[in-house]
Design a protein around this motif. Structure first.
Motif, mmCIF file in Angstrom:
data_model
loop_
_atom_site.group_PDB
_atom_site.id
_atom_site.type_symbol
_atom_site.label_atom_id
_atom_site.label_comp_id
_atom_site.label_asym_id
_atom_site.label_seq_id
_atom_site.Cartn_x
_atom_site.Cartn_y
_atom_site.Cartn_z
ATOM 1 N N MET A 1 0.848 -1.187 0.000
ATOM 2 C CA MET A 1 0.000 0.000 0.000
ATOM 3 C C MET A 1 0.881 1.233 0.000
ATOM 4 N N GLY A 2 0.258 2.388 0.041
ATOM 5 C CA GLY A 2 0.995 3.638 0.097
ATOM 6 C C GLY A 2 1.758 3.779 1.410
ATOM 7 N N ALA A 3 2.593 4.803 1.477
ATOM 8 C CA ALA A 3 3.346 5.094 2.694
ATOM 9 C C ALA A 3 2.377 5.399 3.838
ATOM 10 N N PRO A 4 2.759 5.108 5.075
ATOM 11 C CA PRO A 4 1.863 5.343 6.210
ATOM 12 C C PRO A 4 1.289 6.757 6.275
ATOM 13 N N ILE A 5 2.092 7.772 6.015
ATOM 14 C CA ILE A 5 1.576 9.142 6.081
ATOM 15 C C ILE A 5 0.534 9.388 4.988
ATOM 16 N N VAL A 6 0.730 8.772 3.835
ATOM 17 C CA VAL A 6 -0.243 8.906 2.740
ATOM 18 C C VAL A 6 -1.540 8.205 3.123
ATOM 19 N N LEU A 7 -1.443 7.004 3.694
ATOM 20 C CA LEU A 7 -2.637 6.281 4.137
ATOM 21 C C LEU A 7 -3.387 7.085 5.200
ATOM 22 N N GLN A 8 -2.649 7.700 6.120
ATOM 23 C CA GLN A 8 -3.282 8.511 7.159
ATOM 24 C C GLN A 8 -4.050 9.668 6.532
ATOM 25 N N ARG A 9 -3.475 10.305 5.540
ATOM 26 C CA ARG A 9 -4.155 11.415 4.862
ATOM 27 C C ARG A 9 -5.403 10.956 4.114
#
Length: 70
Positions: free
Chosen positions: A11-19
């Motif tokens: 999946m995307g990077a953790p910060i991207v997923l959080q956004r």
């Protein structure tokens, strides 16, 4: 068919997923999910996930910002 298979999901990077709305509580152990994505070209049980549907809640979470390039 009650056969269980193990798959890996990128999946995307953790910060991207959080956004995109993911939180530490978005998934719990035992949650049933349906994952949309792109299968690995080499046939291995690996998926580049684009979204995850949590079947118990009906919540759909985005998992990447764009499809993979060739």
């Amino acid at each position: 068919n009650d056969q269980v298979s193990s798959w890996a999901f990128e999946m995307g990077a953790p910060i991207v997923l959080q956004r995109m709305g993911w939180t530490p509580r978005s998934l719990k152990v035992g949650d049933e999910v349906e994952v949309d994505g792109y299968l690995a070209r080499d046939g291995s049980p690996l998926v580049n996930a684009s979204s995850v549907l949590v079947l118990g809640t009906g919540e759909r979470l985005q998992a990447m910002t764009a499809p993979p390039t060739n």
